[in-house]
Motif scaffolding. Structure first.
Motif, PDB file in Angstrom:
ATOM      1  N   VAL A   1       8.428  73.402 -53.154  1.00  0.00           N
ATOM      2  CA  VAL A   1       9.216  74.310 -53.977  1.00  0.00           C
ATOM      3  C   VAL A   1      10.039  75.264 -53.120  1.00  0.00           C
ATOM      4  O   VAL A   1      11.189  75.583 -53.460  1.00  0.00           O
ATOM      5  N   ASN A   2       9.486  75.730 -52.001  1.00  0.00           N
ATOM      6  CA  ASN A   2      10.235  76.671 -51.159  1.00  0.00           C
ATOM      7  C   ASN A   2      11.471  76.018 -50.544  1.00  0.00           C
ATOM      8  O   ASN A   2      12.505  76.663 -50.368  1.00  0.00           O
ATOM      9  N   GLN A   3      11.360  74.737 -50.235  1.00  0.00           N
ATOM     10  CA  GLN A   3      12.529  74.023 -49.705  1.00  0.00           C
ATOM     11  C   GLN A   3      13.622  73.916 -50.760  1.00  0.00           C
ATOM     12  O   GLN A   3      14.813  74.045 -50.459  1.00  0.00           O
ATOM     13  N   ILE A   4      13.217  73.678 -52.008  1.00  0.00           N
ATOM     14  CA  ILE A   4      14.207  73.579 -53.086  1.00  0.00           C
ATOM     15  C   ILE A   4      14.848  74.935 -53.343  1.00  0.00           C
ATOM     16  O   ILE A   4      16.078  75.041 -53.515  1.00  0.00           O
ATOM     17  N   VAL A   5      14.040  76.005 -53.340  1.00  0.00           N
ATOM     18  CA  VAL A   5      14.575  77.352 -53.546  1.00  0.00           C
ATOM     19  C   VAL A   5      15.584  77.683 -52.453  1.00  0.00           C
ATOM     20  O   VAL A   5      16.665  78.234 -52.725  1.00  0.00           O
ATOM     21  N   ALA A   6      15.241  77.309 -51.218  1.00  0.00           N
ATOM     22  CA  ALA A   6      16.169  77.586 -50.119  1.00  0.00           C
ATOM     23  C   ALA A   6      17.470  76.802 -50.282  1.00  0.00           C
ATOM     24  O   ALA A   6      18.561  77.315 -49.994  1.00  0.00           O
ATOM     25  N   ALA A   7      17.359  75.562 -50.744  1.00  0.00           N
ATOM     26  CA  ALA A   7      18.562  74.759 -50.956  1.00  0.00           C
ATOM     27  C   ALA A   7      19.427  75.346 -52.072  1.00  0.00           C
ATOM     28  O   ALA A   7      20.661  75.313 -52.000  1.00  0.00           O
ATOM     29  N   VAL A   8      18.776  75.867 -53.128  1.00  0.00           N
ATOM     30  CA  VAL A   8      19.533  76.518 -54.201  1.00  0.00           C
ATOM     31  C   VAL A   8      20.279  77.733 -53.651  1.00  0.00           C
ATOM     32  O   VAL A   8      21.469  77.949 -53.939  1.00  0.00           O
TER      33      VAL A   8
ATOM     34  N   CYS B   1      23.087  74.600 -53.490  1.00  0.00           N
ATOM     35  CA  CYS B   1      22.772  73.369 -54.240  1.00  0.00           C
ATOM     36  C   CYS B   1      22.330  73.764 -55.646  1.00  0.00           C
ATOM     37  O   CYS B   1      21.178  74.163 -55.854  1.00  0.00           O
ATOM     38  N   THR B   2      23.205  73.670 -56.602  1.00  0.00           N
ATOM     39  CA  THR B   2      22.916  74.187 -57.943  1.00  0.00           C
ATOM     40  C   THR B   2      22.798  73.098 -58.999  1.00  0.00           C
ATOM     41  O   THR B   2      22.826  73.382 -60.189  1.00  0.00           O
ATOM     42  N   THR B   3      22.678  71.850 -58.570  1.00  0.00           N
ATOM     43  CA  THR B   3      22.425  70.762 -59.496  1.00  0.00           C
ATOM     44  C   THR B   3      21.309  69.888 -58.939  1.00  0.00           C
ATOM     45  O   THR B   3      21.030  69.899 -57.725  1.00  0.00           O
TER      46      THR B   3
ATOM     47  N   ASN C   1      20.842  65.124 -52.792  1.00  0.00           N
ATOM     48  CA  ASN C   1      21.659  64.822 -51.614  1.00  0.00           C
ATOM     49  C   ASN C   1      21.163  65.572 -50.387  1.00  0.00           C
ATOM     50  O   ASN C   1      21.189  65.045 -49.272  1.00  0.00           O
ATOM     51  N   ALA C   2      20.675  66.796 -50.604  1.00  0.00           N
ATOM     52  CA  ALA C   2      20.256  67.623 -49.468  1.00  0.00           C
ATOM     53  C   ALA C   2      18.849  67.295 -48.990  1.00  0.00           C
ATOM     54  O   ALA C   2      18.576  67.284 -47.785  1.00  0.00           O
ATOM     55  N   LEU C   3      17.942  67.042 -49.939  1.00  0.00           N
ATOM     56  CA  LEU C   3      16.519  66.915 -49.587  1.00  0.00           C
ATOM     57  C   LEU C   3      15.903  65.567 -49.966  1.00  0.00           C
ATOM     58  O   LEU C   3      14.741  65.324 -49.646  1.00  0.00           O
ATOM     59  N   LYS C   4      16.641  64.726 -50.686  1.00  0.00           N
ATOM     60  CA  LYS C   4      16.166  63.452 -51.244  1.00  0.00           C
ATOM     61  C   LYS C   4      15.259  63.646 -52.465  1.00  0.00           C
ATOM     62  O   LYS C   4      14.935  62.678 -53.144  1.00  0.00           O
ATOM     63  N   ALA C   5      14.823  64.857 -52.737  1.00  0.00           N
ATOM     64  CA  ALA C   5      13.923  65.100 -53.872  1.00  0.00           C
ATOM     65  C   ALA C   5      14.553  64.600 -55.162  1.00  0.00           C
ATOM     66  O   ALA C   5      15.715  64.879 -55.452  1.00  0.00           O
ATOM     67  N   GLY C   6      13.778  63.859 -55.936  1.00  0.00           N
ATOM     68  CA  GLY C   6      14.242  63.362 -57.225  1.00  0.00           C
ATOM     69  C   GLY C   6      15.056  62.102 -57.166  1.00  0.00           C
ATOM     70  O   GLY C   6      15.530  61.621 -58.203  1.00  0.00           O
ATOM     71  N   THR C   7      15.224  61.514 -55.979  1.00  0.00           N
ATOM     72  CA  THR C   7      16.104  60.346 -55.854  1.00  0.00           C
ATOM     73  C   THR C   7      15.356  59.017 -55.872  1.00  0.00           C
ATOM     74  O   THR C   7      15.982  57.970 -55.822  1.00  0.00           O
TER      75      THR C   7
ATOM     76  N   ILE D   1      12.621  70.132 -60.773  1.00  0.00           N
ATOM     77  CA  ILE D   1      13.716  70.599 -59.914  1.00  0.00           C
ATOM     78  C   ILE D   1      14.727  71.388 -60.739  1.00  0.00           C
ATOM     79  O   ILE D   1      15.187  72.466 -60.337  1.00  0.00           O
ATOM     80  N   ARG D   2      15.070  70.870 -61.906  1.00  0.00           N
ATOM     81  CA  ARG D   2      16.032  71.566 -62.762  1.00  0.00           C
ATOM     82  C   ARG D   2      15.493  72.940 -63.163  1.00  0.00           C
ATOM     83  O   ARG D   2      16.246  73.932 -63.189  1.00  0.00           O
ATOM     84  N   ALA D   3      14.191  73.017 -63.463  1.00  0.00           N
ATOM     85  CA  ALA D   3      13.597  74.302 -63.850  1.00  0.00           C
ATOM     86  C   ALA D   3      13.634  75.286 -62.684  1.00  0.00           C
ATOM     87  O   ALA D   3      13.891  76.489 -62.882  1.00  0.00           O
ATOM     88  N   ILE D   4      13.403  74.818 -61.466  1.00  0.00           N
ATOM     89  CA  ILE D   4      13.464  75.696 -60.287  1.00  0.00           C
ATOM     90  C   ILE D   4      14.889  76.208 -60.093  1.00  0.00           C
ATOM     91  O   ILE D   4      15.107  77.390 -59.801  1.00  0.00           O
ATOM     92  N   ILE D   5      15.852  75.317 -60.269  1.00  0.00           N
ATOM     93  CA  ILE D   5      17.262  75.726 -60.137  1.00  0.00           C
ATOM     94  C   ILE D   5      17.589  76.817 -61.156  1.00  0.00           C
ATOM     95  O   ILE D   5      18.176  77.857 -60.818  1.00  0.00           O
ATOM     96  N   GLU D   6      17.210  76.597 -62.414  1.00  0.00           N
ATOM     97  CA  GLU D   6      17.527  77.567 -63.466  1.00  0.00           C
ATOM     98  C   GLU D   6      16.827  78.893 -63.214  1.00  0.00           C
ATOM     99  O   GLU D   6      17.421  79.970 -63.395  1.00  0.00           O
ATOM    100  N   ALA D   7      15.560  78.852 -62.791  1.00  0.00           N
ATOM    101  CA  ALA D   7      14.825  80.091 -62.543  1.00  0.00           C
ATOM    102  C   ALA D   7      15.487  80.899 -61.435  1.00  0.00           C
ATOM    103  O   ALA D   7      15.584  82.135 -61.514  1.00  0.00           O
ATOM    104  N   ASN D   8      15.961  80.236 -60.408  1.00  0.00           N
ATOM    105  CA  ASN D   8      16.575  80.958 -59.295  1.00  0.00           C
ATOM    106  C   ASN D   8      17.978  81.428 -59.629  1.00  0.00           C
ATOM    107  O   ASN D   8      18.445  82.432 -59.089  1.00  0.00           O
TER     108      ASN D   8
END
Length: 892
Positions: free
Chosen positions: A845-852, A856-858, A864-870, A879-886
């Motif tokens: 989660v911290n890696q995703i928060v840092a990418a946001v 990285c807002t989608t 593309n940045a982390l491969k997560a979700g691919t 991932i979408r919930a983390i993006i929205e929360a941040n």
């Protein structure tokens, strides 16, 4: 294992009923890697997190490698002779119904076929049932009532052709992720496609839903009988189809009309406006597929729910057409194959009926059997009740773990312990069921055995071996055949290869068929070894040339409006929706049970994978915030869930995704992985009166906070032995094991406890103690390596689990690095990834928060940045919930 050169083998995933193709590559040094088969028509190269981690589950740790009698190692001859003689003697002294087989959707079709043949054709009893009874028996019963046969009419292509998909009691995103991804991809190409989710919980599947109907438990029959009445009132029926191809419509419509819209709203817990929107959408959309799974089947009214859904499709003529139809998706890799061979107590082989004397005579003649069972046997719940009361005196359990997975599991365990003779064929030496076996037979595992499985769209695929079976492990079909020969049935069980068994199974399906029965793969009768080895995935029916398929479409059933009833017409079933109150002042909540994303059944396979335990590593319960406040429960507290049958201890997860008044807990944890996590000790043996499937989604329960005086978390290189605490849960991690802990008192000598937990008597101990604050941290080092670390706190321990586990693989040469472990935090130069979100690529989660934060807002940008979700895509909702929360935090 040394081999001459690398090779890649096409096989099939052993998990859910999607039936994904897998390419297993064995390198020259014996290392195995897996990837999705891009040519397999079920998944086209996609794999879920569990499938992607298959190579991590094939080690020999914990394997049962030799036959055992009463815990004593023996050879195959002694073990098989004992099994055969005891079963023969039991039949001679007490009759054929005194013995039983309890089998599994983990078996291959060839295994299943011989087990059913032995029991129903030669022992002379139908007391063979399967853990598939727990997942799709109500679908079977509903199909047979409506269609005259257990026929799944649709295909996966229909999911991509539909204009409306209604998901009922099906968390596809977590439980059938590859189908979820196929739907998501189709939705991206056709944004006008609509998706409705019917589920008491707002699961991750809701992420792609246009409408989420948070239905009350067991409200599905009211929802769909209400839909039928709505279709009738609003002239949205296909009356020409009803007249030409169905019977019983008038009675079904009359029964459905017993509830008006207000009555349906009361029975479902939904608003009238929600119902109108859903009903109007269904009525207006010709290409509608209704996908249903355990939320429908695992109910005391599951069969009625299935028929209520089918009624709506028959009433609109939406069946047998591209992009339209009711679609049952199965939970196990070979649940369908078990249905095909008659592996359930109330079915004969090849979809024939045990109650039908013509069918019984046909099977008897084909098998040249003298003792074909004449009546249905005991279904799963009834079977173990018969074990308990002594009617069944010899029991053979194959490839399943009923002490954990059956409802009223403590009673099932007591029954097995009291049975005079119990045989278990399994891969592992220690499961909660194997420990009670008088005879333990080592079975071959996935990757070691050859055979076929059938997925949810009736597609038969090969599982192929790419590993040598270890020790004395043998395929299940071989074990069954050897017992049959020793019982005196050698001529009928003279098979030498799985190809011979498959050929016989195919021949029986086409025997005296001529299009009269749905299941016909007569084209493959007598298949030779070479053809079997190269067998490509195919859908049934596949009749022999000239076999008379009566014009039925070979892939999508019922396109011509003909069904397998005596008059060729489908049957509407009159359903009167009923509501049942199971809660009481003592048990005021409804417990819903199910699966999670990265674990499977009782974790005998997935528990071996460090990757699959990173996302969720301990048993838990989802609680709505209002219910949590009312019961004084905080996030991450330990919770006691109890029912009239028992209690468990699990971690609290407080979330508004959970329906108020209900709680959800997964069924995976066993005595091998948790102190008190066997969830099915709480569930009821209440079953559907038609199908015999237990009601695992609607259990009266209560919750209360476990008053822990101290909480702990530990990592260690070696698997811990006996953990003497009120609550513990262990999970594999890279480099060792992780353990969650809770204690009823805080007077423990924590240093001594850590020493016993780590089992490292010569290790150098480094400790920090603050008794007033209740904080204790202890680390043990063997040279420059961490043997274990223990963190104790008065509340849930806040240390990063992923970071702590990572320290088991690091070199800790300096005192500064060692003190960081005791401090419980990483240095600035080594940022903590945080709790795992994407198991496929180990992204936290911290890696995703840092990418946001970096722009990285989608979900696509994160991918593309982390491969997560691919890969499997199961984490895209998170991932979408983390993006929205941040985004919200940034806006504030």
């Amino acid at each position: 294992m040394e081999i001459d050169e690398a090779r890649e083998v096409r096989t099939t995933c052993p998990y859910c009923g999607v039936g994904c193709g897998v390419l297993a590559k064995v390198a020259a040094d014996g290392q195995v890697t897996v990837r999705g088969d891009p040519d397999h028509p079920a998944n086209f190269g996609r794999l879920c997190s569990k499938g992607s981690a298959l190579a991590e589950t094939i080690d020999l740790d914990g394997r049962l490698l030799h036959p055992e009698i009463h815990g004593r190692r023996t050879d195959w001859d002694e073990a098989l002779d004992l099994v055969a003689s005891t079963f023969s003697r039991t039949v001679a002294e007490h009759g054929p119904d005194a013995v039983a087989f309890y089998v599994s959707g983990q078996l291959l079709t060839e295994d299943y076929y011989l087990a059913n043949k032995l029991m129903k054709g030669f022992v002379g009893s139908a007391n063979i049932d399967t853990n598939s009874r727990l997942c799709m028996a109500s679908s079977v019963a509903g199909h047979r009532r409506a269609f005259g046969s257990d026929t799944v009419p649709g295909t996966y292509d229909d999911l991509e052709l539909a204009e409306l998909i209604v998901l009922v009691g099906s968390n596809l995103a977590w439980c059938h992720p590859v189908l979820y991804q196929r739907i998501a991809a189709a939705r991206e190409k056709r944004p006008e496609m609509k998706i409705v989710l019917v589920d008491p919980r707002r699961t991750m599947t809701a992420d792609i839903a246009d409408m989420h109907l948070a239905i009350a438990p067991d409200g599905d029959d009211a929802l769909f009988t209400g839909l039928l009445a709505w279709l009738g009132r609003h002239n949205a029926l296909d009356r020409a189809y009803i007249t030409a191809h169905t019977t019983g419509f008038g009675q079904a419509l009359f029964a459905a009309s017993a509830l008006d819209l207000a009555g349906v709203a009361a029975a479902t817990g939904l608003g009238e406006d929600e119902l109108v929107r859903f009903y109007s959408l269904f009525a207006a959309t010709a290409k509608t597929v209704t996908v249903y799974s355990q939320g429908v089947n695992q109910s005391s009214s599951g069969t009625d729910k299935v028929n209520a859904i089918i009624n709506c499709h028959l009433a609109t003529g939406r069946i047998g057409k591209p992009g339209a139809g009711p679609f049952s998706v199965t939970g196990q890799p070979n649940a369908m194959g078990g249905r095909e061979v008659g592996g359930m107590a109330n079915m004969l082989a090849a979809h024939m009926e045990i109650e039908n004397p013509v069918h019984r005579d046909r099977v008897r003649r084909f098998w040249n059997a003298s003792a074909v069972a004449e009546k249905p046997g005991l279904k799963a719940v009834e079977m173990f009740q018969a074990v308990a009361d002594g009617r069944i005196k010899a029991l053979w359990i194959m490839a399943t773990n009923p002490v954990d997975s059956m409802p009223d599991a403590d009673a099932v365990e007591t029954a097995i312990k009291s049975c005079p003779f119990v045989v278990v064929s399994d891969v592992l030496a220690r499961t909660d069921t194997v420990r009670h076996a008088h005879v333990r037979l080592p079975a071959a595992a996935w990757g070691e055995k050859d055979g076929t499985v059938t997925n949810s769209e009736r597609r038969i695929s090969r599982q192929r071996s790419f590993l040598t079976a270890p020790g004395e492990a043998r395929p299940d079909w071989w074990i069954i055949a050897e017992v049959a020969r020793r019982m005196g049935f050698g001529e009928a069980f003279a098979h030498e290869t799985p190809a011979e068994i498959f050929g016989e199974h195919a021949a029986l399906s086409g025997f005296e068929n001529d299009g009269a029965r749905d299941f016909d793969i007569g084209f493959y009768a007598g298949v030779d070894a070479e053809s079997y080895a190269s067998l490509e995935p195919f859908q049934w029916p596949a009749p022999r040339p000239g076999g008379g398929a009566t014009g039925r479409q070979p892939v999508r059933f019922f396109a011509d409006g003909n069904f397998y009833t005596p008059d060729g017409k489908a049957r509407f079933i009159a359903i009167r929706a009923t509501t049942e109150t199971r809660t009481s002042p003592d048990f005021p909540l409804i417990l819903n049970t199910g699966r999670i994303r990265d674990h499977w059944h009782t974790m005998t396979r997935t528990g071996k994978s460090p990757r699959l335990s990173q996302h969720i590593a301990e048993p838990f319960v989802e609680i709505h915030p209002v219910d949590a406040r009312q019961h004084g429960i905080g996030d991450a507290d330990i919770v006691c869930i109890s029912s009239p049958r028992g209690d468990v201890l699990v971690r609290a997860l407080i979330t508004p995704r959970q329906r108020q008044g209900s709680v959800f807990a997964p069924m995976h944890w066993t005595d091998q992985f948790a102190a008190k996590g066997r969830l099915d000790a709480l569930t009821t043996p209440l079953t559907d009166p038609v199908s015999g499937q237990p009601a695992l989604k609607h259990v009266a329960a209560r919750i209360e906070r476990f008053a822990a005086k101290a909480f702990g978390f530990a990592v260690m290189r070696e698997k811990p032995g006996l953990v003497d605490t009120s609550y513990w849960a262990i999970a594999k991690c890279r480099g060792g094991w992780r353990v969650e802990l809770a204690f009823a008192d805080d007077t423990t000598d924590w240093t001594a406890f850590a020493g016993s937990l780590f089992d490292a008597p010569l290790a150098e101990m480094l400790a920090y103690h603050d008794g007033d604050a209740g904080q204790h941290r202890i680390a043990a080092f063997d040279g420059n390596q961490l043997s274990g670390a223990l963190f104790i706190a008065p509340g849930p321990v806040a240390v990063s689990r992923g970071w702590a586990a990572q320290q088991l693989e690091e070199i800790h040469a300096s005192q500064r690095e060692r003190f960081r472990i005791v401090a419980g935090r990483a240095g600035a130069e080594r940022p903590d990834a945080g709790a795992t979100v994407c198991s496929c690529f180990n992204v936290g989660v911290n890696q995703i928060v840092a990418a946001v934060a970096a722009g990285c807002t989608t979900v696509e940008a994160i991918g593309n940045a982390l491969k997560a979700g691919t890969n499997c895509g199961s984490c895209r909702s998170e991932i979408r919930a983390i993006i929205e929360a941040n985004r919200v935090q940034a806006a504030e």
